[in-house]
Write an enzyme that holds these catalytic residues in place. Structure first.
Site, PDB file in Angstrom:
ATOM      1  N   PRO A 199      19.333 -23.598 -34.663  1.00 23.87           N
ATOM      2  CA  PRO A 199      18.110 -23.749 -35.112  1.00 23.87           C
ATOM      3  C   PRO A 199      17.146 -22.625 -35.328  1.00 23.87           C
ATOM      4  O   PRO A 199      16.126 -22.754 -36.018  1.00 23.87           O
ATOM      5  CB  PRO A 199      17.581 -25.101 -34.470  1.00 23.87           C
ATOM      6  CG  PRO A 199      18.194 -24.630 -33.028  1.00 23.87           C
ATOM      7  CD  PRO A 199      19.380 -24.056 -33.064  1.00 23.87           C
ATOM      8  N   HIS A 405       7.220  -1.541 -38.945  1.00 21.86           N
ATOM      9  CA  HIS A 405       7.623  -1.730 -40.369  1.00 21.86           C
ATOM     10  C   HIS A 405       8.651  -2.874 -40.290  1.00 21.86           C
ATOM     11  O   HIS A 405       9.722  -2.921 -39.992  1.00 21.86           O
ATOM     12  CB  HIS A 405       8.510  -0.526 -40.939  1.00 21.86           C
ATOM     13  CG  HIS A 405       7.542   0.897 -41.177  1.00 21.86           C
ATOM     14  ND1 HIS A 405       8.096   1.983 -41.136  1.00 21.86           N
ATOM     15  CD2 HIS A 405       6.067   0.788 -41.450  1.00 21.86           C
ATOM     16  CE1 HIS A 405       7.260   2.838 -41.621  1.00 21.86           C
ATOM     17  NE2 HIS A 405       6.109   2.291 -41.791  1.00 21.86           N
ATOM     18  N   GLU A 499      10.648 -13.104 -27.179  1.00 24.33           N
ATOM     19  CA  GLU A 499       9.971 -13.831 -28.297  1.00 24.33           C
ATOM     20  C   GLU A 499      10.247 -15.282 -28.124  1.00 24.33           C
ATOM     21  O   GLU A 499       9.747 -16.099 -28.632  1.00 24.33           O
ATOM     22  CB  GLU A 499      10.089 -13.223 -29.569  1.00 24.33           C
ATOM     23  CG  GLU A 499      11.502 -12.972 -29.897  1.00 24.33           C
ATOM     24  CD  GLU A 499      11.770 -12.221 -31.249  1.00 24.33           C
ATOM     25  OE1 GLU A 499      10.770 -11.171 -31.488  1.00 24.33           O
ATOM     26  OE2 GLU A 499      12.796 -12.425 -31.927  1.00 24.33           O
TER      27      GLU A 499
HETATM   28  C1  NOJ Z   1      11.167  -9.873 -35.375  1.00 22.04           C
HETATM   29  C2  NOJ Z   1      10.989  -8.918 -34.028  1.00 22.04           C
HETATM   30  O1  NOJ Z   1      12.154  -9.220 -33.213  1.00 22.04           O
HETATM   31  C3  NOJ Z   1       9.550  -9.307 -33.433  1.00 22.04           C
HETATM   32  O2  NOJ Z   1       9.168  -8.790 -32.448  1.00 22.04           O
HETATM   33  C4  NOJ Z   1       8.266  -9.338 -34.684  1.00 22.04           C
HETATM   34  O3  NOJ Z   1       7.270  -9.665 -34.311  1.00 22.04           O
HETATM   35  C5  NOJ Z   1       8.622 -10.046 -35.823  1.00 22.04           C
HETATM   36  N1  NOJ Z   1      10.099  -9.873 -36.193  1.00 22.04           N
HETATM   37  C6  NOJ Z   1       7.857  -9.573 -37.105  1.00 22.04           C
HETATM   38  O4  NOJ Z   1       8.361  -8.426 -37.488  1.00 22.04           O
HETATM   39 CA    CA Z   2      14.318 -10.600 -33.245  1.00 18.95          CA
END
Ligand code: NOJ
Ligand code: CA
Length: 693
Positions: A199, A405, A499
């Site tokens: 998911p 980026h 995250e």
């Molecule tokens: C995924 C990355 O792992 C995360 O650190 C980032 O904030 C987001 N993409 C947005 O670029």
């Molecule tokens: Ca990531």
């Protein structure tokens, strides 16, 4: 023919002081410098080749095949003969500009075996084996030749045969992402296809029952192994197919959109296929095989622009939904004012970098939008973000800005702007960028881990080198040690990072996650895991999400999980006033030496590192959901010296689930050689600093 062999042998002898193996032979053997490992390579009567690796009398890798299939050309799997074989040895040490340790020993025995087909098209290649005390690397080298020019490899047939049914720590062989949880199963129980429905991944493609590398194993004889690759250059990433019938892993390369695996032209080399071998699991972490199999640094001149550092970010607040990348959301995170607030926080806490995400236009059409070409602009800030003023303010406070980026996996759009975007950074004096590749690659069918993207990721590293910019790649290609050749390739994600704790619907990362990562993903190289969460329960933003270990465990990650760019991830308002912030201020990011004191995959690990250019030592210990008493001997310290020890440890009633933030800070004196007893609670950890008095 004989004369030719004689002269070529003589030449090799003169050039490399090597020992020729027996001539006109069908087998070649070498032993590791310490004599413990033995590699042998044979070609049988049909011209089918196999290599095997032994440790004493025990097979590490029983006979395993080699070879290739091509488009519009016969397979290269049999009909081989050894034209010539030469063995040599090397013993050197080299210095890293930054890393887990300053000096790296490179000590191996090598066999270069010239192979030729016995019948047309009479193709030739060289098999090179390098045997170290801690494992094996080997690759195929295809020289320029008449009967082999442009090739399309449709399969590589490198095998890794197993003895018995080893325990494996693995993630599925996803062609688009490495952000899966590690699994611990017997080899016979690996089921990567069961990991397909996921998911929380913006991209995923698992075509068959295969694993990604590094994959770590424990054999029935108790040896720890890890399979990976080194110097992945202009070739497809390799997953390892699980062949249960024949009890082996087999190379399964990631394909191009048109089904080809590798498009090349002679001369070219494959990446090194690597097999690390260790008695103790921690020795896998200390091994330098991957780095040693890469080419030396090609960046010339002063490299002081490549700076290991701690950094904060306008980042976690987006993952907590406090703010957004997208200005149209009405809660834009990357404003000039907010950036200055973070810069002040960095300056107060010995943090020298600040990442600002969501600064540039395009965020209204990124994740989930099928047409993402031409959307992101890598030079144009939103109008509430004054890039130059933020950079200026940072300079005034001694804080450098880390550029961001996000390509949203539209690499052609990024390629078009690459030179301009990196020129902008160079002009502003910005020396680091975090890149991102969220979503399925455009054009459709190309994969994050295929050769097309391997080429792209390398172009970015080279552009960085040209404009003095270091790279921290998210959704990257796996680390195969190219930081040795390009020291501006500093860190990368390539795993399930912090995250996930903020938004994963599966409840974030389990308590044993980082005890797995230390013995798997970390064998490849630096990890931008992004530690530094103090508000473990994420109140008030994400009451249903949390971090599943204790605060002392979180602090220990600064030492356990290596990255030269190490984040202090939480919001300034969560971190300010926390006693544990003293640890963040103190801890080093670049190391003179590293010692793994104990550990087992998925259970626990303790790592000690001495800061580079200083005498302080830092130690991190973490455990899974089981409490653990660990005794560590400070035998790596100077025996005649007294040290001030500061310990950040779990409070007595701490527990990852019920009381994760209870932490005690203790200071006392110890001497080199002393034994320290650490008590880690369930999901706990300890972070230690030792300062010579
Ligand atoms: C995924 C990355 O792992 C995360 O650190 C980032 O904030 C987001 N993409 C947005 O670029
Ligand atoms: Ca990531």
């Amino acid at each position: 023919m004989l004369r030719f062999s004689f002269y070529s042998l003589l030449l090799i002898l003169l050039a490399t002081a090597c020992t020729p193996a027996e001539e006109n032979t069908s087998s070649v053997s070498i032993t590791s410098p310490d004599g413990q490992l033995a590699l042998s390579f044979q070609v049988n009567e049909e011209g089918v080749a196999a290599y095997e690796l032994k440790r004493g009398e025990t097979f590490v890798i029983p006979a395993s095949g080699l070879g290739f299939s091509f488009q519009d050309a016969p397979a290269l799997k049999k009909g081989w003969k050894i034209n010539n074989a030469a063995t040599s040895s090397k013993k050197e040490s080299w210095e890293q500009p930054w890393g887990e340790q300053r000096m790296v020993e490179n000590n191996y025995q090598e066999a270069r075996i010239d192979i030729e087909e016995t019948s047309p098209p009479m193709r030739k290649f060289v098999l090179v084996f390098r045997l170290y005390d801690d494992g094996l690397g080997f690759r195929y080298e295809f020289p320029e030749q008449e009967n082999m020019g442009e090739v399309v490899i449709t399969d590589e047939h490198t095998e890794f045969s197993l003895t018995g049914d080893p325990t494996c720590w693995w993630i599925p062989g996803d062609w688009d992402i490495y952000e899966h949880l590690y699994n611990q199963t017997k080899f016979s129980e690996i089921d990567a296809l069961s990991k397909r429905d996921h998911p929380n991944l913006a991209q995923t493609y698992i075509p068959e029952n295969a694993v990604n590398t590094p994959v770590t194993l424990k054999t029935e004889a108790g040896l720890y192994l890890s399979f990976h690759e080194a110097n992945l250059t202009d070739y497809a990433g390799m997953t390892l197919r699980v062949n249960k019938k024949d009890n082996r892993f087999e190379s399964a390369l990631v394909a191009w959109a048109d089904g080809a695996k590798v498009k090349q032209q002679t001369p070219f080399n494959t990446p090194w296929r690597t097999i690390q071998v260790a008695e103790k699991a921690g020795d896998l972490i200390e091994s330098n095989i991957i780095l040693n199999l890469n080419e030396p640094n090609v960046l010339k001149g002063d490299l002081s622009w490549i700076k290991p550092m701690k950094y904060a970010g306008i980042w976690w607040e987006m993952h907590l939904d406090k703010s957004s990348w997208d200005k149209a959301s009405g809660k834009h995170g990357a404003t000039t004012e907010n950036a200055k607030r973070y810069i002040d926080f960095c300056a107060e806490n010995n943090i020298s970098g600040l990442l600002v995400e969501g600064w540039n236009t395009g965020w209204e059409r990124w994740i989930g939008f099928p047409d993402r070409e031409g959307v992101f602009d890598f030079v144009t800030p939103y109008d509430d973000y004054d890039l130059e003023e933020v950079v200026r303010y940072g300079k005034e406070k001694g804080v450098s800005i880390i550029m961001h980026h996000e390509t949203s996996a539209a690499p052609r759009t990024y390629d078009q702007q690459l030179d301009t975007a990196y020129t902008l950074m160079e002009n502003l004096g910005i020396h680091a960028v975090k890149t991102g590749y969220v979503g399925p690659i455009i054009p459709e069918g190309e994969r994050h881990h295929g050769q097309w993207m391997v080429q792209h990721y390398r172009r970015v590293v080279e552009m960085g080198a040209k404009h003095q910019v270091a790279i921290d790649a998210h959704e990257p290609i796996k680390d195969t040690g190219i930081r040795r050749t390009y020291p501006n390739m500093m860190s990368r994600e390539g795993l399930r990072g912090q995250e996930f704790n903020a938004w994963s619907s599966e409840g974030g990362n389990p308590t044993d996650h980082l005890t797995m990562v230390a013995f798997t993903r970390m064998l490849a190289g630096p990890i931008d895991y992004t530690p530094g969460i103090f508000n473990l329960m994420m109140e008030p933003y994400k009451p249903d999400n949390r971090v599943k270990h204790t605060l002392a465990h979180e602090l220990a990650l600064y030492v356990v999980i290596y990255s030269p760019l190490q984040m202090m991830a939480d919001l300034p308002e969560h971190a300010t006033g926390q006693p544990g912030m003293q640890w963040v201020r103190d801890v080093a990011v670049d190391w003179e030496q590293t010692k793994v004191l104990n550990g087992d995959p998925g259970d626990y690990v303790t790592i000690a590192r001495q800061e580079r250019g200083g005498n302080r030592w830092f130690i991190g210990a973490i455990t899974d959901e089981n409490p653990r008493a660990l005794s560590i001997e400070l035998d790596f310290l100077d025996k005649n010296k007294t040290y001030r020890l500061v310990v950040y440890q779990d409070g007595q009633d701490a527990h990852w689930e019920t009381n994760p933030t209870a932490m005690e800070i203790e200071e006392r004196e110890v001497r080199g050689g002393d034994i320290l007893d650490l008590h880690l609670v369930a999901g706990g950890g300890a972070a230690l600093m030792l300062v010579p008095m």
